[in-house]
Design an enzyme around this catalytic site. Structure first.
Site, short mmCIF file in Angstrom:
data_model
loop_
_atom_site.label_atom_id
_atom_site.label_comp_id
_atom_site.label_asym_id
_atom_site.label_seq_id
_atom_site.Cartn_x
_atom_site.Cartn_y
_atom_site.Cartn_z
N GLY A 10 88.83 47.94 22.68
CA GLY A 10 89.39 48.16 24.19
C GLY A 10 90.56 46.82 24.47
CD GLN A 11 94.43 48.19 28.28
OE1 GLN A 11 95.58 47.79 28.42
NE2 GLN A 11 93.77 49.07 29.10
CG LEU A 36 77.84 49.88 25.47
CD1 LEU A 36 78.80 49.69 26.63
CD2 LEU A 36 76.68 48.90 25.46
CB ALA A 59 83.28 50.58 30.34
CB THR A 61 87.76 53.23 29.97
OG1 THR A 61 88.14 53.81 28.75
CG2 THR A 61 87.00 52.12 29.99
CE1 TYR A 124 85.19 53.55 34.45
CE2 TYR A 124 86.47 53.36 36.40
CZ TYR A 124 85.96 52.93 35.13
OH TYR A 124 86.31 51.42 34.67
#
Length: 297
Positions: A10-11, A36, A59, A61, A124
């Site tokens: 992820g970023q 997760l 997450a 996303t 979300y």
């Protein structure tokens, strides 16, 4: 200080790995060891990393996909966030949960503060709010950092999309009626590390715990961000690209977006002494890096 961060690609986690400074070790925990969506992997993997603090940055996303896969989003963003916080509590260490502007409905006419009423308008957003509540229920030793409009040299994001479109178009239609704080994941990483240091170094300071907003200074609509990207690209020799300002209704998506995603981050500055830079400079730096040193695909 050892920071265990959920996720590997992820970023935010990639930015944290890059921005780790002297005395700070960032340990990225991702699939298959930690997933997760597989709750049984969470506690043993985090415990084995021997952290001083845990950051839950991974997450679900995919905002639009969450509309049709809400249960999957709730598992990852809600239930699993609570599981991460529970193991942090069992280890006696703090947890930082990364959350989002999507917990708000976007109807306010000012920047959102931490005590403003939440009212997510997408699956979300509902899943991320569920995660916030699960973390708070699991341990008082937590910080929830809400951010918005994240971009970076890594992964998929708005900046990289605009640069890719600029390669084949001389005009791009961009939404001009959603207002927010474009925020660099590299700046987010710096902020997370600073907050983590505060939490570890001052374990009895309850004022450091709770919910904080973490956005870049300044505000813009998406069309402003696109124009800034194309201006920087042109300064580096790229062909000019025009921005056609369109309404959200002209670009329908499965998930509703808040019309106002501005976050008031003054509490983070006051309590943690953390203030992110103005968005324009951070964005220009990201564009220059992508165009001069890295691929934009």
């Amino acid at each position: 200080m050892r920071i265990a961060v959920t996720g590997q690609s992820g970023q935010v986690v990639l930015s944290m790995l890059e921005r780790a400074r002297a005395g700070v070790t960032v340990v990225a925990l991702g699939r298959p060891q930690l997933d997760l969506a597989d709750l049984e992997t969470i506690a043993p993997t985090i415990a084995a990393s021997r952290p001083d603090i845990v950051v839950n940055a991974a997450a679900f996303t995919a905002v639009d996909l969450a509309e049709s896969e809400e249960e999957a989003a709730r598992l990852v963003n809600g239930t699993a966030a609570g599981a991460v916080a529970k193991i942090a509590a069992a280890l006696g260490i703090p947890v930082i949960q990364i959350s989002t502007d999507y917990v708000f409905d976007g109807t306010l006419d000012r920047s959102y503060r931490e005590d403003d009423a939440v009212n997510p308008i997408s699956a979300y957003g509902r899943s991320k709010l569920e995660g916030e509540r699960a973390v708070a229920a699991a341990t008082s030793n937590h910080v929830i950092l809400r951010t918005a409009w994240v971009y970076s040299p890594f992964g998929k994001n708005f900046v990289k999309t605009m640069l890719r479109l600029a390669e084949t178009r001389d005009e791009v239609g961009v939404v001009a009626d959603q207002l927010g704080c474009p925020t660099s994941a590299l700046d987010i990483a710096d902020a997370i590390i600073a907050v983590a240091c505060n939490l570890v170094e001052r374990p009895d300071d309850d004022t450091l715990r709770g919910v904080f907003h973490m956005g870049a200074q300044g505000e813009a609509v998406w069309a402003d961000v696109a124009e800034a990207i194309f201006t920087e690209r042109a300064a580096l020799g790229g062909a000019p690209v025009r921005v056609k300002r369109i309404a959200t209704s002209d670009y329908p998506t499965p998930a509703k977006r808040p019309a106002n995603s501005r976050l008031d981050s003054s509490r983070l500055a006051t309590i943690h002494n953390v203030r992110l830079p103005q968005w324009q400079g951070a964005l220009a730096s990201c564009v220059r890096r992508l165009l001069t040193t890295e691929q934009t695909g």
